[in-house]
Scaffold this motif. Sequence first.
Motif, PDB file in Angstrom:
ATOM      1  N   HIS A  82       0.830  -1.207   0.000  1.00  0.00           N
ATOM      2  CA  HIS A  82       0.000   0.000   0.000  1.00  0.00           C
ATOM      3  C   HIS A  82       0.863   1.255   0.000  1.00  0.00           C
ATOM      4  O   HIS A  82       0.556   2.238  -0.687  1.00  0.00           O
ATOM      5  CB  HIS A  82      -0.933   0.000   1.215  1.00  0.00           C
ATOM      6  CG  HIS A  82      -2.085  -0.945   1.090  1.00  0.00           C
ATOM      7  ND1 HIS A  82      -3.119  -0.748   0.193  1.00  0.00           N
ATOM      8  CD2 HIS A  82      -2.371  -2.096   1.739  1.00  0.00           C
ATOM      9  CE1 HIS A  82      -3.988  -1.736   0.311  1.00  0.00           C
ATOM     10  NE2 HIS A  82      -3.555  -2.564   1.235  1.00  0.00           N
ATOM     11  N   VAL A  83       1.939   1.238   0.786  1.00  0.00           N
ATOM     12  CA  VAL A  83       2.801   2.410   0.875  1.00  0.00           C
ATOM     13  C   VAL A  83       3.503   2.674  -0.455  1.00  0.00           C
ATOM     14  O   VAL A  83       3.617   3.821  -0.896  1.00  0.00           O
ATOM     15  CB  VAL A  83       3.819   2.235   2.019  1.00  0.00           C
ATOM     16  CG1 VAL A  83       4.872   3.342   1.977  1.00  0.00           C
ATOM     17  CG2 VAL A  83       3.110   2.256   3.366  1.00  0.00           C
ATOM     18  N   LYS A  84       3.957   1.618  -1.110  1.00  0.00           N
ATOM     19  CA  LYS A  84       4.584   1.800  -2.428  1.00  0.00           C
ATOM     20  C   LYS A  84       3.597   2.373  -3.429  1.00  0.00           C
ATOM     21  O   LYS A  84       3.960   3.211  -4.263  1.00  0.00           O
ATOM     22  CB  LYS A  84       5.131   0.460  -2.934  1.00  0.00           C
ATOM     23  CG  LYS A  84       6.413   0.032  -2.249  1.00  0.00           C
ATOM     24  CD  LYS A  84       6.958  -1.252  -2.873  1.00  0.00           C
ATOM     25  CE  LYS A  84       8.329  -1.589  -2.299  1.00  0.00           C
ATOM     26  NZ  LYS A  84       8.899  -2.816  -2.913  1.00  0.00           N
ATOM     27  N   ASP A  85       2.352   1.953  -3.343  1.00  0.00           N
ATOM     28  CA  ASP A  85       1.328   2.485  -4.242  1.00  0.00           C
ATOM     29  C   ASP A  85       1.100   3.970  -3.993  1.00  0.00           C
ATOM     30  O   ASP A  85       0.882   4.749  -4.927  1.00  0.00           O
ATOM     31  CB  ASP A  85       0.015   1.719  -4.056  1.00  0.00           C
ATOM     32  CG  ASP A  85      -1.087   2.238  -4.954  1.00  0.00           C
ATOM     33  OD1 ASP A  85      -0.935   2.161  -6.187  1.00  0.00           O
ATOM     34  OD2 ASP A  85      -2.097   2.739  -4.426  1.00  0.00           O
ATOM     35  N   MET A  86       1.176   4.381  -2.723  1.00  0.00           N
ATOM     36  CA  MET A  86       0.903   5.779  -2.386  1.00  0.00           C
ATOM     37  C   MET A  86       2.111   6.686  -2.598  1.00  0.00           C
ATOM     38  O   MET A  86       1.964   7.841  -2.996  1.00  0.00           O
ATOM     39  CB  MET A  86       0.440   5.881  -0.922  1.00  0.00           C
ATOM     40  CG  MET A  86      -0.919   5.252  -0.667  1.00  0.00           C
ATOM     41  SD  MET A  86      -1.572   5.582   1.003  1.00  0.00           S
ATOM     42  CE  MET A  86      -0.419   4.682   2.034  1.00  0.00           C
ATOM     43  N   LEU A  87       3.331   6.159  -2.340  1.00  0.00           N
ATOM     44  CA  LEU A  87       4.498   7.042  -2.277  1.00  0.00           C
ATOM     45  C   LEU A  87       5.659   6.645  -3.177  1.00  0.00           C
ATOM     46  O   LEU A  87       6.618   7.412  -3.291  1.00  0.00           O
ATOM     47  CB  LEU A  87       4.993   7.138  -0.825  1.00  0.00           C
ATOM     48  CG  LEU A  87       4.044   7.836   0.150  1.00  0.00           C
ATOM     49  CD1 LEU A  87       4.593   7.766   1.573  1.00  0.00           C
ATOM     50  CD2 LEU A  87       3.819   9.289  -0.245  1.00  0.00           C
ATOM     51  N   GLY A  88       5.623   5.458  -3.798  1.00  0.00           N
ATOM     52  CA  GLY A  88       6.688   5.121  -4.734  1.00  0.00           C
ATOM     53  C   GLY A  88       7.357   3.788  -4.438  1.00  0.00           C
ATOM     54  O   GLY A  88       7.347   3.301  -3.306  1.00  0.00           O
TER      55      GLY A  88
END
Length: 236
Positions: A82-88
């Motif tokens: 989820h974090v990679k989807d939101m921030l890279g």
Amino acid sequence: MKDLFLKNGYAKLDRLIPNSEVENLRVLYDELLQDKERTLGLRSDLGGGEGGTVEKITQIMRPSMVEPKLLETISYLLALDHVKDMLGEDMELDFDMLINKAPHTNTPTPWHQDAAYWIKMPDKRSASCWIALDEVYEENGCMWFIPKDGDTILPHKHYTEGGALHCETDAINAECIPLKPGGCTFHDGFTLHYSRGNTTDSQRRALILNFRPKAMIQLEREQGVDHTGERKVRNK
């Protein structure tokens, strides 16, 4: 969720992990709570109650260093996705921690910004995934957030001696985020957040995973920051 996170600095996910994973994490979590020998040096009371008979807000930093089985759970992988989807795609786990509010301790976690604890970094992207292992609501200490307004860090100081940092803020726009077990919130390091004390008969167990760019993690380690040791204002 991505749009809300980027706009407000926080977002809610009703279900991150299944109940089977919640049960698995509870077992590992409770073992660490009860084992003061293994957690020595990583454990403290955010409520400023060091030396007391009951830890008001038990914080255990970097628990996966003590119990590597935590890293084998799917919670870390799902949160990172989820974090990679939101921030890279360059986002990685920086550190994890356990924060438990014991029954009837009624000790709030004061308003603060996590970035106050961190060194200054040129790349300010970050996300903390706060995973509920119990049902959380106002009376036992669910999270409250204020929509983020830029990357300004307010002046912080210790709320109690040896306890958490806090800052003065206008909480009129604060939002309360209750969660079922297995649900989570994501928040940015500059987002103001708070939780009330636990006035109920049960624990309020939370697993927190903090993510930031790989290059910024390397910068922290080069400066001796590994998210253990003394709590202090580093980012003024």
